[in-house]
Every structure is written in structure tokens, then in C-alpha cells.
Scaffold this active site. Structure first.
Site, PDB file in Angstrom:
ATOM      1  N   TRP A 109      40.412  35.747  36.335  1.00 23.45           N
ATOM      2  CA  TRP A 109      40.236  35.903  37.769  1.00 23.45           C
ATOM      3  C   TRP A 109      40.739  34.627  38.427  1.00 23.45           C
ATOM      4  O   TRP A 109      40.148  33.588  38.192  1.00 23.45           O
ATOM      5  CB  TRP A 109      38.769  36.142  38.160  1.00 23.45           C
ATOM      6  N   ARG A 115      43.991  44.452  36.144  1.00 26.49           N
ATOM      7  CA  ARG A 115      42.787  45.078  36.668  1.00 26.49           C
ATOM      8  C   ARG A 115      42.830  45.035  38.189  1.00 26.49           C
ATOM      9  O   ARG A 115      42.896  43.954  38.784  1.00 26.49           O
ATOM     10  CB  ARG A 115      41.547  44.342  36.152  1.00 26.49           C
ATOM     11  N   ASN A 121      31.865  40.178  33.446  1.00 30.80           N
ATOM     12  CA  ASN A 121      32.392  39.096  34.277  1.00 30.80           C
ATOM     13  C   ASN A 121      31.503  37.886  34.027  1.00 30.80           C
ATOM     14  O   ASN A 121      30.278  37.992  34.113  1.00 30.80           O
ATOM     15  CB  ASN A 121      32.312  39.435  35.771  1.00 30.80           C
ATOM     16  N   GLU A 161      36.512  39.445  33.962  1.00 36.08           N
ATOM     17  CA  GLU A 161      36.724  38.329  34.895  1.00 36.08           C
ATOM     18  C   GLU A 161      36.208  37.043  34.284  1.00 36.08           C
ATOM     19  O   GLU A 161      35.158  37.042  33.637  1.00 36.08           O
ATOM     20  CB  GLU A 161      35.952  38.505  36.218  1.00 36.08           C
ATOM     21  N   GLU A 205      38.177  35.163  49.330  1.00 35.65           N
ATOM     22  CA  GLU A 205      37.023  34.901  48.478  1.00 35.65           C
ATOM     23  C   GLU A 205      35.717  35.176  49.250  1.00 35.65           C
ATOM     24  O   GLU A 205      34.901  34.301  49.467  1.00 35.65           O
ATOM     25  CB  GLU A 205      37.105  33.473  47.915  1.00 35.65           C
ATOM     26  N   HIS A 223      34.682  47.920  44.190  1.00 31.65           N
ATOM     27  CA  HIS A 223      34.593  46.453  44.208  1.00 31.65           C
ATOM     28  C   HIS A 223      34.185  46.048  45.633  1.00 31.65           C
ATOM     29  O   HIS A 223      34.914  45.370  46.338  1.00 31.65           O
ATOM     30  CB  HIS A 223      35.912  45.829  43.766  1.00 31.65           C
ATOM     31  N   ASN A 282      31.850  47.073  40.097  1.00 39.17           N
ATOM     32  CA  ASN A 282      31.998  45.661  39.803  1.00 39.17           C
ATOM     33  C   ASN A 282      30.723  44.926  40.205  1.00 39.17           C
ATOM     34  O   ASN A 282      30.337  44.952  41.381  1.00 39.17           O
ATOM     35  CB  ASN A 282      33.175  45.062  40.586  1.00 39.17           C
ATOM     36  N   GLU A 283      30.057  44.330  39.224  1.00 42.34           N
ATOM     37  CA  GLU A 283      28.928  43.437  39.486  1.00 42.34           C
ATOM     38  C   GLU A 283      27.876  44.017  40.429  1.00 42.34           C
ATOM     39  O   GLU A 283      27.664  43.492  41.531  1.00 42.34           O
ATOM     40  CB  GLU A 283      29.426  42.110  40.061  1.00 42.34           C
ATOM     41  N   TYR A 286      30.801  33.686  34.820  1.00 40.57           N
ATOM     42  CA  TYR A 286      31.096  32.430  35.518  1.00 40.57           C
ATOM     43  C   TYR A 286      30.021  31.355  35.343  1.00 40.57           C
ATOM     44  O   TYR A 286      30.322  30.179  35.444  1.00 40.57           O
ATOM     45  CB  TYR A 286      31.229  32.679  37.035  1.00 40.57           C
TER      46      TYR A 286
HETATM   47  C1  PNW Z   1      33.041  37.723  41.343  1.00 37.16           C
HETATM   48  N1  PNW Z   1      27.792  33.983  41.534  1.00 37.16           N
HETATM   49  O1  PNW Z   1      31.981  37.486  42.226  1.00 37.16           O
HETATM   50  C2  PNW Z   1      33.783  38.891  41.963  1.00 37.16           C
HETATM   51  O2  PNW Z   1      33.880  39.996  41.117  1.00 37.16           O
HETATM   52  C3  PNW Z   1      35.107  38.536  42.526  1.00 37.16           C
HETATM   53  O3  PNW Z   1      35.464  39.474  43.504  1.00 37.16           O
HETATM   54  C4  PNW Z   1      35.059  37.122  43.081  1.00 37.16           C
HETATM   55  O4  PNW Z   1      36.194  36.792  43.799  1.00 37.16           O
HETATM   56  C5  PNW Z   1      34.864  36.195  41.898  1.00 37.16           C
HETATM   57  O5  PNW Z   1      33.723  36.550  41.149  1.00 37.16           O
HETATM   58  C6  PNW Z   1      34.743  34.729  42.298  1.00 37.16           C
HETATM   59  O6  PNW Z   1      33.630  34.535  43.124  1.00 37.16           O
HETATM   60  C7  PNW Z   1      30.981  36.580  41.989  1.00 37.16           C
HETATM   61  O7  PNW Z   1      27.281  33.426  42.558  1.00 37.16           O
HETATM   62  C8  PNW Z   1      30.398  35.994  43.094  1.00 37.16           C
HETATM   63  O8  PNW Z   1      27.316  33.751  40.395  1.00 37.16           O
HETATM   64  C9  PNW Z   1      29.333  35.140  42.950  1.00 37.16           C
HETATM   65  C10 PNW Z   1      28.864  34.866  41.676  1.00 37.16           C
HETATM   66  C11 PNW Z   1      29.450  35.435  40.554  1.00 37.16           C
HETATM   67  C12 PNW Z   1      30.521  36.294  40.730  1.00 37.16           C
END
Ligand code: PNW
Length: 552
Positions: free
Chosen positions: A453, A107, A340, A407, A460, A153, A198-199, A342
Site C-alpha cells: 500500500w 488490488r 492488512n 496491504e 489518505e 472500501h 476492507n477493514e 500496519y
Molecule cells: C488502511 N490505523 O487504513 C486502508 O485500507 C487504506 O485505505 C489506507 O489508505 C491505509 O490503510 C493507510 O492508512 C487504515 O489507525 C487506517 O491503524 C488506519 C489504521 C489502519 C489502517
């Protein structure tokens, strides 16, 4: 008297008995072996600004991230994406590393200003940029790797920010559509999997509310974020319809959006206020973009209330309501659910009346369990089972779609000597991938892909190069930006080769051996509820107070 006292204390304790989300729960957390469905997609991801460099190479226009990172104070250590991983020049090497991992999918994202330097079709096409992406795509395909392409993105052409104010201006819907059409026409003969945005939520929250990301707009009223989101939804739908009408038949690809969804658990599952707060948390965080696209073309109920109040407080802003035509146009504009993931949080209600300067967000309090291991990123805690519950939530609330995980990953710190034996990342992937496995086989969720990811350490965002998410280590101090596979790359390679964790495979044995250790010291086997423990301590403490202080 003593009896009454004890009774009151016990009552309070019972009332505060929270679930202990930090304890090891064998039925939830044990390792389940087996192989993924045939054809399951194993991928890794990157994004243009985070890896390419070549920020002003061969006719590329400036992006909002170029401007932002060149502004002192915006990014840690003053880092920029000027060179990043230099994939603008080193993409062939990257593709060989992918091949070494046995990856069949990758991706990546396109940089809009590399293709349209001033963001508009009228402003002209940068042929060198188009050539670059043709070369990358061809190189991938020649090595048996299928590209999955994100159009946006986060690197908006700066010219569109300057001229129109960026995403708050709905003029961008047409400009994005021109760019998307151009990409479909130029690359769609070979690219069969597209993501528009993206997001979008991070674009709104970090770019237009906290200002932590480009274009750096701060608006605590949230209004600017909601306005940007409104345009993003329309632009997404517009591009989806363009593909659907003009390209789907001839090119035969899929197109959708990828959303970052967090998982929330009520702090006290028996307390209706916490359960409702968690529902608000999910409706608004996940539903902001998922509800319009997958449910009914409109914002979720709580968010609609919020937007109505904002509109009343800001006369003249009535554009945040979707017309019936808008809703028809937005609903159903994703061929799959791009995810995605996290973040998992424990959610509690904050009992406040929303006053001036406050928003619904002030009625929600989020915490984490003290046992949850934290990654280098301050917001990133390791809670694998949160992903499984989230996948089930998507199945139930958004029409049982095909889910593409685009991700998931974990950050390390930038230390010397570098972390190449990244056991914690190995644990992370073992845990999260196994939860995807359980979601597929135990909850019947239609997960089609898993994407790590990231393929390699990269820029970052506001953290610059201080946080490393890669399967490959990149030495940014060396002008050649050499890449070194970490332990997690070898591990992921084994998972891909085995299509999961089949009984008897080396990778399965390895995960079995490390499973307890991965869960962190001290948590395995301790099923005691923290709430009850705290409650008991409270009882003892109050008895002590009662006996020695309160009464003579
Ligand atoms: C994603 N949060 O961003 C992005 O799609 C990527 O580009 C990035 O490098 C990766 O996650 C890691 O950070 C996020 O605060 C940034 O919850 C912040 C959050 C979630 C995803």
C-alpha cells in the site's frame, strides 16, 4: 538498614523489568536471504475513492466520503476526492506503470455508487460506471495483470446513509448482497479474487465511534460501532454465500474479507496482568471480526461480555447477539485470510474498575518503544518483526489458513522538494518483506501474497493529501496529476523480478548494505534492556536520595 533498602530497590527493579522492544535483537532482526515460493503473489493496492476522482462523473451517485469531504473541517486542508489521482480518466497510464514494475497483480476497489447511484438495484444501474470497471479490468488483463477486487472500501452510497442510517441498519445486508451479486455477474467472468469488505474494524471505529471517517458518527459508548460491525459481518456472510451458491462453480474464483490486524506485545512479559491485557487487546481488536469468521461464528469471549453489558445498559438493543443460525451462517465464510497490517503496540494492563462512561478499552494501555521509527502518520511505527509474530498468531488461532497480505506500507510527508528518494520506505519494505519470508520458511505460515500500500500517493482519508503512501509520487497541484516512480518503486520492481532476495542478486546486496542503517542510528548492536537500564538508574538515584536527603 542499607542492605534492606538496596534489596527493596532491586526487588522493585526486577518487578518492573520490561522487555526492551526497541533494541536490536540479532536472532530476531537479522536479514535472511532467499526466494519466495513459486507463484508467490506480488501486488499493490488502491481504493476507488482514494484514486478515481470523477466524483459526479457520468451518472455516479454521491458516496458518504463525497459528503464527508465536502463538509468543512472534516479533512485536513479541506482536501476532497473530487479529482484525486484522476484514475477515472488515467487508468491506462496507471496500468502501463504497473507493467513497468513487472506487477502481475493489482488490488483495486469498486465504487458502489458508481454502479448503483442510489445504492439499490431498484434504483437502477449506471451503465457508464459498469463500463468504466469493464475497461479497467480489460486493460489490466490485456497487460497480463490479474485484478483483485474489493467490493467495499468505505464509499457507501450516501442515499443508503440518508434512507436507512447506513450500516447500523440491517436492511443494508440485502442491499449489499444485491450490489455484490451484480458485480459477480458483471465482472466475475474475469475477476477471480474478491474481497467483500476492507477493514470492517476501521469502518466501525473511525466511522461510527470516533467520527474521524465518514459518516462521521461519534459514539464514545462504542454501541454504534458494534451495531455497524454486526451488520457488516452479516452482509459479508450473505455475499460469501451468494458467491458460493451461485457463482463459484461457473466462475471458479475465491472470495473472502480483509481485516486489519494489529500486533500487541505485553509490556512486561512476566507480569500476568500485562499478558492478560495483551490477550484482551488481541481478542478484541483482531478477534472482533476474525473470531466469528474463522473460529466459531461468534464474537470472542471478552467482546461478548462487553456486548452483554452494553445491551443491559441500553434496553431494546438485543440485536448484538448472534443466533445459532447466524453463527452457522457466518462461520467459515472466507476462502482465505485477507490481512492488512500496519500497527504494533506494547500493551499494559490498566488497573481500573470500569465505571460509568468507561469500557473495556480503558483497561488497556498501549505504548511504543522510543526507538521505533515513526512514519508520517501519527499511528504508524516501523516494527517489522511484529508482522512475523502476527502471521504466526493467525496461523495458530485461526486454523492455519492461506494468508493473503492485502496491504502493508508506510507514509511520507508532503514536502517540497518531494520525497522521490524514499529510502525510509525502501527500508520499510525490505524489513517487512523479509519478515514475511521468515514467517513462511521458519514458522511454516502459508502466506500467499504480499501487497504494497499503495501503488501511488492518493487521498489518505481524513489526512487528505498530506500523507503519501505511494510507490509513485503524484503531483496533485498539476492538473495532469503526473506520476513519478519513487526509489521504492524501483526497489519493489527488483524484488518482484527476483521473487525475493536470492543470494548474490543486486537487490540482496543492496539490502545487506543498508540493513544496519535501516534499523535507525544507535539501535544496532545495543542489546541492553531499557528496563534494566532504567532500573539501574533508579537504584543509583534512590541511593543518592537515601544518602543525602532521607537520612541525616
Ligand atoms: C488502511 N490505523 O487504513 C486502508 O485500507 C487504506 O485505505 C489506507 O489508505 C491505509 O490503510 C493507510 O492508512 C487504515 O489507525 C487506517 O491503524 C488506519 C489504521 C489502519 C489502517
Amino acid at each position: 538498614m542499607m542492605f534492606l533498602w538496596t534489596f527493596l530497590v532491586l526487588l522493585t527493579t526486577a518487578y518492573c523489568a520490561e522487555y526492551d522492544y526497541g533494541a536490536y535483537d540479532p536472532t530476531r532482526d537479522s536479514f535472511r536471504t532467499g526466494t519466495f515460493p513459486d507463484g508467490f503473489i506480488w501486488s499493490t493496492a488502491t481504493a476507488s475513492y482514494q484514486i478515481e476522482g470523477g466524483w459526479n462523473a457520468s451518472g455516479k451517485g454521491e458516496s458518504i466520503w463525497d459528503r464527508f469531504s465536502h463538509t468543512p473541517g472534516k479533512v485536513d486542508r479541506g482536501d476532497t476526492g473530487d479529482v484525486a489521482c484522476d484514475s477515472y480518466n488515467k487508468y491506462r497510464e496507471d496500468v502501463q506503470l504497473m507493467k513497468n514494475l513487472g506487477l502481475r497483480y493489482y488490488r483495486l476497489s469498486l465504487s458502489w455508487p458508481r454502479i448503483f447511484p442510489d445504492g439499490t438495484r431498484a434504483g437502477g444501474v449506471n451503465q457508464a460506471g459498469v463500463d468504466y470497471y469493464n475497461n479497467v479490468i480489460d486493460e489490466l488483463l490485456a497487460n497480463g495483470i490479474t485484478p483483485m477486487v474489493t467490493l467495499y472500501h468505505w464509499d457507501l452510497p450516501q442515499a443508503l446513509q440518508d434512507r436507512y442510517g447506513g450500516w447500523v441498519n440491517e436492511t443494508l445486508v440485502e442491499h449489499f448482497n444485491d450490489y455484490a451479486s451484480y458485480a459477480f455477474q458483471a465482472f466475475g467472468d474475469r475477476v477471480k479474487f474478491w474481497l467483500t469488505f476492507n477493514e470492517p474494524k476501521v469502518v466501525c471505529d473511525n466511522g461510527h465511534i470516533t467520527g474521524e471517517h465518514a459518516p462521521g458518527i461519534q459514539d464514545p459508548t462504542l454501541l454504534t460501532g458494534y451495531r455497524a460491525g454486526h451488520t457488516l459481518l452479516k452482509a459479508h456472510a450473505r455475499a460469501w454465500h451468494t458467491y458460493d451458491l451461485n457463482y463459484r462453480q461457473t466462475q471458479g474464483g475465491k472470495i473472502g474479507i480483509t481485516l486489519n490486524l494489529d500486533w500487541g506485545e505485553p509490556r512486561d512479559p512476566d507480569l500476568p496482568a500485562d499478558v492478560q491485557a495483551t490477550d484482551r487487546f488481541m481478542q478484541i481488536n483482531s478477534g472482533w471480526f476474525a473470531h466469528p469468521i474463522y473460529v466459531d461464528g461468534d464474537y470472542p469471549p471478552f467482546l461478548k461480555d462487553e456486548l452483554q453489558q452494553l445491551a443491559q445498559a441500553n434496553p431494546g438493543i438485543n440485536s448484538l447477539v448472534f443466533t445459532p443460525e447466524d453463527k452457522d451462517y457466518i462461520l467459515g465464510t472466507s476462502d482465505f485470510f485477507g490481512l492488512n497490517h500496519y500497527v504494533t503496540r506494547i500493551v499494559a494492563n490498566r488497573d481500573i474498575v470500569i465505571g460509568p462512561g468507561q469500557t473495556f478499552r480503558d483497561t488497556i494501555e498501549t505504548t511504543v518503544a522510543p526507538e521505533w521509527p515513526r512514519a508520517e502518520s501519527t499511528w504508524l511505527y516501523v516494527v517489522p518483526w511484529g508482522l512475523r509474530r502476527l502471521l504466526k498468531h493467525i496461523k495458530t488461532n485461526y486454523g492455519d489458513p492461506d494468508i493473503y497480505i492485502t496491504e502493508n506500507g508506510r507514509s511520507d510527508s508532503d514536502v517540497q522538494p518531494p520525497i522521490i528518494e524514499d529510502t525510509e520506505r525502501v527500508c520499510y519494505y525490505a524489513g517487512y518483506i523479509d519478515e514475511v519470508f521468515k514467517a513462511i520458511y521458519e514458522d511454516d505460515v502459508k502466506v500467499k501474497s504480499y501487497t504494497a500500500w499503495s501503488f501511488m500517493d492518493n487521498f489518505e482519508w481524513a489526512r487528505g493529501y498530506t500523507e503519501r503512501f505511494g510507490l509513485h509520487y503524484v503531483d496533485f497541484t498539476d492538473p495532469n496529476q503526473p506520476r513519478t516512480p519513487k526509489q521504492s518503486a524501483e526497489f519493489y520492481k527488483d524484488i518482484i523480478a527476483n521473487n525475493g532476495f536470492p543470494e548474490g542478486a543486486d537487490v540482496t546486496e543492496m539490502v545487506n548494505d543498508m540493513w544496519g542503517e535501516c534499523r535507525g542510528s544507535g539501535t544496532v548492536g545495543i542489546g541492553v534492556s531499557g528496563g534494566l537500564l532504567a532500573g539501574s538508574l533508579l537504584v543509583i538515584a534512590l541511593h543518592v536520595v537515601h544518602q543525602f536527603v532521607v537520612l541525616p
